[in-house]
Design a protein around this motif. Structure first.
Motif, PDB file in Angstrom:
ATOM      1  N   LEU A 194       0.831  -1.204   0.000  1.00  0.00           N
ATOM      2  CA  LEU A 194       0.000   0.000   0.000  1.00  0.00           C
ATOM      3  C   LEU A 194       0.864   1.252   0.000  1.00  0.00           C
ATOM      4  N   ALA A 195       1.983   1.207   0.700  1.00  0.00           N
ATOM      5  CA  ALA A 195       2.899   2.348   0.685  1.00  0.00           C
ATOM      6  C   ALA A 195       3.405   2.603  -0.729  1.00  0.00           C
ATOM      7  N   TRP A 196       3.770   1.533  -1.441  1.00  0.00           N
ATOM      8  CA  TRP A 196       4.279   1.674  -2.806  1.00  0.00           C
ATOM      9  C   TRP A 196       3.192   2.204  -3.738  1.00  0.00           C
ATOM     10  N   SER A 197       2.014   1.611  -3.673  1.00  0.00           N
ATOM     11  CA  SER A 197       0.925   2.021  -4.563  1.00  0.00           C
ATOM     12  C   SER A 197       0.433   3.423  -4.239  1.00  0.00           C
ATOM     13  N   GLY A 198       0.354   3.738  -2.944  1.00  0.00           N
ATOM     14  CA  GLY A 198      -0.109   5.065  -2.541  1.00  0.00           C
ATOM     15  C   GLY A 198       0.870   6.155  -2.909  1.00  0.00           C
ATOM     16  N   ARG A 199       2.144   5.881  -2.753  1.00  0.00           N
ATOM     17  CA  ARG A 199       3.168   6.869  -3.090  1.00  0.00           C
ATOM     18  C   ARG A 199       3.074   7.282  -4.547  1.00  0.00           C
ATOM     19  N   GLY A 200       2.798   6.333  -5.412  1.00  0.00           N
ATOM     20  CA  GLY A 200       2.722   6.639  -6.829  1.00  0.00           C
ATOM     21  C   GLY A 200       1.466   7.387  -7.234  1.00  0.00           C
ATOM     22  N   ARG A 201       0.509   7.487  -6.309  1.00  0.00           N
ATOM     23  CA  ARG A 201      -0.757   8.156  -6.618  1.00  0.00           C
ATOM     24  C   ARG A 201      -1.041   9.324  -5.679  1.00  0.00           C
ATOM     25  N   GLY A 202      -0.028   9.754  -4.959  1.00  0.00           N
ATOM     26  CA  GLY A 202      -0.153  10.939  -4.113  1.00  0.00           C
ATOM     27  C   GLY A 202      -0.996  10.743  -2.872  1.00  0.00           C
ATOM     28  N   LEU A 203      -1.098   9.506  -2.383  1.00  0.00           N
ATOM     29  CA  LEU A 203      -1.888   9.239  -1.182  1.00  0.00           C
ATOM     30  C   LEU A 203      -1.003   9.236   0.053  1.00  0.00           C
ATOM     31  N   ASP A 204      -1.530   9.785   1.133  1.00  0.00           N
ATOM     32  CA  ASP A 204      -0.861   9.741   2.434  1.00  0.00           C
ATOM     33  C   ASP A 204      -1.217   8.403   3.079  1.00  0.00           C
ATOM     34  N   VAL A 205      -0.258   7.527   3.230  1.00  0.00           N
ATOM     35  CA  VAL A 205      -0.502   6.166   3.700  1.00  0.00           C
ATOM     36  C   VAL A 205      -0.025   6.007   5.140  1.00  0.00           C
ATOM     37  N   THR A 206      -0.907   5.475   5.983  1.00  0.00           N
ATOM     38  CA  THR A 206      -0.533   5.100   7.348  1.00  0.00           C
ATOM     39  C   THR A 206      -0.695   3.596   7.494  1.00  0.00           C
ATOM     40  N   VAL A 207       0.305   2.966   8.075  1.00  0.00           N
ATOM     41  CA  VAL A 207       0.267   1.525   8.315  1.00  0.00           C
ATOM     42  C   VAL A 207       0.359   1.282   9.820  1.00  0.00           C
ATOM     43  N   VAL A 208      -0.542   0.474  10.334  1.00  0.00           N
ATOM     44  CA  VAL A 208      -0.505   0.065  11.731  1.00  0.00           C
ATOM     45  C   VAL A 208      -0.038  -1.379  11.790  1.00  0.00           C
ATOM     46  N   ALA A 209       0.957  -1.636  12.621  1.00  0.00           N
ATOM     47  CA  ALA A 209       1.522  -2.982  12.706  1.00  0.00           C
ATOM     48  C   ALA A 209       1.901  -3.300  14.144  1.00  0.00           C
ATOM     49  N   SER A 210       2.068  -4.567  14.402  1.00  0.00           N
ATOM     50  CA  SER A 210       2.587  -4.993  15.698  1.00  0.00           C
ATOM     51  C   SER A 210       4.059  -4.627  15.799  1.00  0.00           C
ATOM     52  N   ARG A 211       4.489  -4.172  16.959  1.00  0.00           N
ATOM     53  CA  ARG A 211       5.906  -3.869  17.115  1.00  0.00           C
ATOM     54  C   ARG A 211       6.760  -5.144  17.101  1.00  0.00           C
ATOM     55  N   PHE A 212       6.089  -6.294  17.122  1.00  0.00           N
ATOM     56  CA  PHE A 212       6.800  -7.566  17.052  1.00  0.00           C
ATOM     57  C   PHE A 212       6.879  -8.086  15.616  1.00  0.00           C
ATOM     58  N   ALA A 213       6.405  -7.310  14.674  1.00  0.00           N
ATOM     59  CA  ALA A 213       6.454  -7.712  13.270  1.00  0.00           C
ATOM     60  C   ALA A 213       7.901  -7.785  12.796  1.00  0.00           C
ATOM     61  N   THR A 214       8.104  -8.460  11.664  1.00  0.00           N
ATOM     62  CA  THR A 214       9.446  -8.602  11.098  1.00  0.00           C
ATOM     63  C   THR A 214      10.058  -7.236  10.834  1.00  0.00           C
ATOM     64  N   VAL A 215      11.235  -7.000  11.405  1.00  0.00           N
ATOM     65  CA  VAL A 215      11.873  -5.684  11.341  1.00  0.00           C
ATOM     66  C   VAL A 215      12.123  -5.261   9.903  1.00  0.00           C
ATOM     67  N   ALA A 216      12.543  -6.187   9.060  1.00  0.00           N
ATOM     68  CA  ALA A 216      12.822  -5.848   7.666  1.00  0.00           C
ATOM     69  C   ALA A 216      11.579  -5.319   6.959  1.00  0.00           C
ATOM     70  N   LYS A 217      10.417  -5.865   7.298  1.00  0.00           N
ATOM     71  CA  LYS A 217       9.172  -5.401   6.696  1.00  0.00           C
ATOM     72  C   LYS A 217       8.839  -3.985   7.185  1.00  0.00           C
ATOM     73  N   LEU A 218       9.016  -3.753   8.489  1.00  0.00           N
ATOM     74  CA  LEU A 218       8.726  -2.425   9.042  1.00  0.00           C
ATOM     75  C   LEU A 218       9.672  -1.367   8.460  1.00  0.00           C
TER      76      LEU A 218
END
Length: 326
Positions: free
Chosen positions: A86-110
């Motif tokens: 969503l960050a990639w797709s939103g960036r290309g279309r001028g959207l402000d993207v917020t992602v909520v994730a667990s702080r225990f999620a894979t660090v590389a993904k965050l």
């Protein structure tokens, strides 16, 4: 086939708005895997793209619709792959993207979500808590909440993989689909059952995150209190009722696999296909390893759905895995 929420004409139309970089991914027979698995194996490789997973097929559809309707912002909950997409797709279309994730999620993904320019909010809990927080952010800010697998665009974007499978000249007997929230399984399953109904659709989930498989088997929503799997991308506890309804129409079976089989599958994909994959992407291979007799002599397609993995953990996993000779 009874009607799912998905529409084949909309799925074909989705191909016109998805960036071609995510389309027509490699599909090839991997003969090196076959001696260890006892069946003909083809790989559909969904990792050779800017976000290293299939998720952008869906976010491209979502972001296009939002931008066309003048939206400025969007929020989602993610274990990591949807957020990157969503960050990639939103960036290309001028959207402000917020992602909520667990702080225990894979660090590389965050880290990659941040690098793609999205705002990242972390919660002290699992993915289900992130879903609750993302919904609260959407209500407070009055912006679109993207809910993976519930929002039909995420399913129909994933379903374009199914079009590419059935449009190939190669025939196959079974498709193995990682089962998490259900977008991949219901999307590809819908297309396969609509256009190649003779093909068996088998969904695969970890034994440590079995909620949607139990739900499919019991034909009602079954939730769990916790998950215990390295396959973070499919570690949901609360299936979405509408997704279950679709899954009941398109899946021929849903199976659970052990963690050791997932790790063995990752090692096989490294040794015999040259692929570094995240645990969720090895679920199909794990299913074959656990039931070779079922797949013997048949042509199986497995979708390698993501390669966003913690490198240190990956090395720990595969170094401990048994080597399956070819």
């Amino acid at each position: 086939m009874q009607e799912t929420r998905l529409d084949t004409d909309r799925i074909r139309a989705a191909r016109r708005v998805i960036d071609p970089v995510f389309l027509d991914t490699p599909l090839y027979r991997c003969e090196a895997l076959e001696p260890g698995l006892g069946c003909t194996v083809s790989i559909k490789l969904e990792t050779a793209n800017p976000v290293r997973s299939f998720k952008a097929r869906g976010t491209e559809v979502v972001a296009t619709l939002l931008a066309d309707n003048g939206a400025q912002a969007v929020v989602c909950a993610s274990a990591g792959n949807l957020g990157q997409a969503l960050a990639w797709s939103g960036r290309g279309r001028g959207l402000d993207v917020t992602v909520v994730a667990s702080r225990f999620a894979t660090v590389a993904k965050l880290d990659r979500i941040r690098a793609l320019g999205a705002g990242l909010e972390l919660v002290d809990g699992d993915h289900e808590m992130a879903r609750e927080r993302a919904a609260a952010v959407a209500r407070y800010a009055g912006i679109r909440l993207v809910e993976d697998s519930l929002d039909i665009e995420t399913c129909e974007g994933a379903a374009t993989i199914g079009l590419e499978l059935v449009d190939t000249a190669t025939s196959f007997d079974i498709v193995l689909l990682a089962l998490g929230g259900g977008a991949l399984a219901t999307g590809v399953g819908h297309v396969v059952k609509a256009l190649a109904p003779e093909v068996e659709v088998i969904c695969v989930q970890p034994l440590g995150a079995p909620a949607l498989t139990h739900s499919w088997r019991q034909r009602r929503v079954v939730t769990t209190d916790s998950t215990d799997t390295i396959a973070d991308g499919v570690a949901g506890r609360r299936p979405i009722p509408a997704v279950l309804d679709d899954l009941l129409l398109v899946a021929d079976d849903a199976v659970l696999v052990q963690e050791a089989s997932i790790i063995a599958g990752m090692r096989m994909l490294l040794d015999h296909a040259g692929l570094v994959v995240e645990p969720s992407a090895a679920l199909g291979i794990a299913a074959i390893l656990e039931d070779r007799d079922r797949f013997a002599g048949r042509h199986v397609v497995t979708i390698v759905c993501g390669s966003n993995v913690d490198v240190d953990l990956y090395h720990q996993w595969v170094s401990a895995a048994p080597i399956h000779g070819s």
